[in-house]
Design a protein around this motif. Sequence first.
Motif, short mmCIF file in Angstrom:
data_model
loop_
_atom_site.label_atom_id
_atom_site.label_comp_id
_atom_site.label_asym_id
_atom_site.label_seq_id
_atom_site.Cartn_x
_atom_site.Cartn_y
_atom_site.Cartn_z
N PHE A 172 51.93 86.78 15.54
CA PHE A 172 52.24 86.98 14.17
C PHE A 172 50.71 86.82 13.55
CE2 PHE A 172 56.20 85.83 15.36
CZ PHE A 172 57.29 86.00 14.45
N THR A 173 50.88 87.50 12.37
CA THR A 173 49.72 87.35 11.32
C THR A 173 50.17 86.36 10.43
OG1 THR A 173 49.00 89.70 11.63
CG2 THR A 173 48.15 88.35 9.32
N PRO A 174 49.36 85.18 10.40
CA PRO A 174 49.55 83.99 9.30
C PRO A 174 49.29 84.55 7.99
CG PRO A 174 48.13 83.31 10.93
CD PRO A 174 48.24 84.73 11.07
N VAL A 175 50.18 84.45 6.86
CA VAL A 175 49.71 85.06 5.55
C VAL A 175 49.83 83.73 4.55
CG1 VAL A 175 50.76 86.24 3.57
CG2 VAL A 175 51.19 86.90 5.86
N ILE A 176 48.81 83.36 4.00
CA ILE A 176 48.52 82.10 3.46
C ILE A 176 49.10 82.09 1.91
CG2 ILE A 176 46.96 81.25 4.93
CD1 ILE A 176 44.75 81.37 2.87
N CYS A 177 49.91 81.25 1.44
CA CYS A 177 50.45 81.23 0.31
C CYS A 177 50.29 79.90 -0.65
CB CYS A 177 52.07 81.32 0.66
SG CYS A 177 53.05 81.34 -1.04
N ASP A 178 50.06 80.02 -1.70
CA ASP A 178 49.47 78.83 -2.86
C ASP A 178 50.52 77.80 -2.85
OD1 ASP A 178 47.72 77.34 -3.88
OD2 ASP A 178 47.65 78.78 -6.06
N LEU A 179 50.12 76.76 -3.22
CA LEU A 179 51.04 75.64 -3.55
C LEU A 179 51.31 75.64 -4.89
CD1 LEU A 179 49.31 72.66 -1.50
CD2 LEU A 179 50.90 74.30 -0.65
N ALA A 180 52.50 75.10 -5.25
CA ALA A 180 52.82 74.72 -6.85
C ALA A 180 51.77 73.86 -7.12
CB ALA A 180 54.19 74.23 -6.91
N GLN A 181 51.64 73.56 -8.51
CA GLN A 181 50.64 72.70 -9.28
C GLN A 181 51.01 71.26 -9.01
OE1 GLN A 181 50.28 73.18 -13.50
NE2 GLN A 181 48.12 72.82 -13.08
N GLN A 196 56.79 79.13 -6.08
CA GLN A 196 57.78 79.91 -5.74
C GLN A 196 57.56 81.39 -6.02
OE1 GLN A 196 61.20 79.29 -4.16
NE2 GLN A 196 59.83 77.73 -3.58
N LYS A 197 56.56 81.73 -6.94
CA LYS A 197 56.20 83.05 -7.53
C LYS A 197 55.40 83.55 -6.41
CE LYS A 197 54.76 84.99 -11.74
NZ LYS A 197 53.92 84.57 -12.84
N LEU A 243 55.37 82.67 -3.43
CA LEU A 243 55.86 83.11 -2.39
C LEU A 243 56.70 84.48 -2.16
CD1 LEU A 243 56.57 81.53 0.36
CD2 LEU A 243 58.66 80.57 -0.60
N LYS A 244 57.27 84.67 -3.45
CA LYS A 244 57.84 85.89 -3.57
C LYS A 244 56.89 87.21 -3.48
CE LYS A 244 61.73 85.43 -6.76
NZ LYS A 244 61.77 85.58 -8.27
N ASN A 245 55.68 86.76 -3.92
CA ASN A 245 54.65 87.90 -4.03
C ASN A 245 54.00 88.02 -2.35
OD1 ASN A 245 54.84 88.59 -6.64
ND2 ASN A 245 53.12 86.98 -7.46
N ALA A 246 54.17 87.07 -1.63
CA ALA A 246 53.67 87.11 -0.36
C ALA A 246 54.40 87.84 0.44
CB ALA A 246 53.35 85.77 0.26
N LEU A 247 55.75 87.95 0.16
CA LEU A 247 56.63 88.85 1.23
C LEU A 247 56.28 90.14 1.44
CD1 LEU A 247 60.06 87.14 -0.26
CD2 LEU A 247 59.19 86.60 1.92
N SER A 248 56.49 90.54 2.58
CA SER A 248 56.25 91.95 2.92
C SER A 248 57.24 92.60 3.59
CB SER A 248 55.02 92.30 3.27
OG SER A 248 54.92 91.83 4.82
N ASN A 249 57.47 93.75 3.98
CA ASN A 249 58.46 94.29 4.89
C ASN A 249 58.23 93.69 6.31
OD1 ASN A 249 59.27 95.83 3.17
ND2 ASN A 249 58.48 97.61 3.60
N ASN A 250 56.92 93.23 6.57
CA ASN A 250 56.67 92.45 7.82
C ASN A 250 56.96 90.97 7.99
OD1 ASN A 250 55.68 94.86 8.97
ND2 ASN A 250 53.72 94.65 8.12
N LEU A 253 57.91 64.48 2.72
CA LEU A 253 58.60 65.02 1.51
C LEU A 253 59.09 66.65 1.98
CD1 LEU A 253 55.58 64.15 -0.81
CD2 LEU A 253 57.61 63.04 -0.40
N PRO A 254 60.40 66.86 1.86
CA PRO A 254 60.85 68.15 2.39
C PRO A 254 60.76 69.13 1.59
CG PRO A 254 62.65 66.51 1.94
CD PRO A 254 61.46 65.71 1.65
N GLU A 255 60.24 70.34 2.04
CA GLU A 255 60.45 71.67 1.28
C GLU A 255 61.79 71.65 0.85
OE1 GLU A 255 59.21 74.20 -0.14
OE2 GLU A 255 57.33 74.33 0.34
N SER A 256 61.89 72.43 -0.28
CA SER A 256 63.37 72.88 -0.83
C SER A 256 63.73 74.36 0.19
CB SER A 256 63.50 72.94 -2.33
OG SER A 256 64.59 73.59 -2.28
#
Length: 389
Positions: A91-100, A107-108, A110-117, A129-132
Amino acid sequence: MDPVRSLIRGVLPPTGNRIALSVEGGPALERRAAQSLFPGKVLSWVDSGTSALALALLDIRHRRQAVPAPEVIIPAYCCPDLVSAAFYAGFTPVICDLAQNSCHYDQKALKNALSNNTLAIIAVNFLGLPESIDSIRRIVNPKLTAIIEDNAQWFPNRPGAQRTTSDYQTFSFGRGKPVNLLGGGLMVSNTSPPLETARRASSFTKRCLYYGKCAAYNALLRPSLYQALARNPLFKLGETRYHEHLAIRALPAGQSKLLTANIQTYWSHERVAEKRYRTRLSTINALSSLIDASNERLLRYPLLVESQKTRDTLIQKLNEEGLGSTKLYGDTIDRVDGVLTDRLRKAGGKTNAASFAQRFLTLPLHEGVKQHHIDRTVAIIESVVTPTE
Ligand SMILES: Cc1ncc(COP(=O)(O)O)c(C=O)c1O
């Protein structure tokens, strides 16, 4: 603190409950005890948390072979083992920012990080501390993107069935993890993965060597001995580095025999330091709303302060007195030693993750933390940070 007193007090390890060296019940009982936590699920026992993640990713890839360049989203501040597992599984890891002011995804972003792949998202349970998972669910198509809950830093706090809406759950039994067997991992899934991971038998000699290693580890957790490692510049304890993942192996027999006893020991630990920090440090901790939202057991106390300067002063003062504070990873994942940045995809910025990495520190919560450590830790923190932060 004067040098003689500091030598007598020693150095607290940042994590590490003692390993219970009692072999109870035999394999059938072990399987039943663990299976009761995850009824109806398939349990794959492997040699590490990284192997558990890699196995989940392999399973996902196996099901979606038509996608030639699969991607997995990971947090921009995370353990480099997530990258190792992703590369191992192709897999290619795609790094996504944390919330402030959070250890969880924005969440925004994360939405932008999504692709067809995007075949998978790793949702990290950060030190308890669990993710939602439900928030992630709302923005992904469950037929296209699987959610892996990475629970390397957490283990169920009590017996009884665990509820989750993630597709996979992974656990680590590595050094410093909630259930510590000096190595091991578990992947929990709805169906059997493509790789057989039957338990590995090991010779009597190998098992004796392993139990000897556990006994030595237990001895080294004593502050008086641990300081010999922590204060020696030749040992780079707790250094965050990328390591290539080379193989997925089954859980060795030595580890699996200690599993039940260590789960039970984990459940029996009092949460004295954790309770005190939860109340005393709440007004100065930018993570307190996340911490207050869950009563799950924390692996280390996560503390996010106002500035890098405050964080660095705190670490320096706490560690002058051997109080076991750390920066954890110290930087965002693309800047961790050995991570090949040209093999990562960056989705948008990582401003919040970078700020988190600069302002974050951990305090030990293990059974070796005594009342005097707690009192001194609180006193030092309150002398450096004012509650108005
Ligand atoms: C969040 C997270 N995931 C995965 C791992 C990998 O676990 P292991 O060390 O058992 O391979 C770790 C290890 O520190 C971790 O912290």
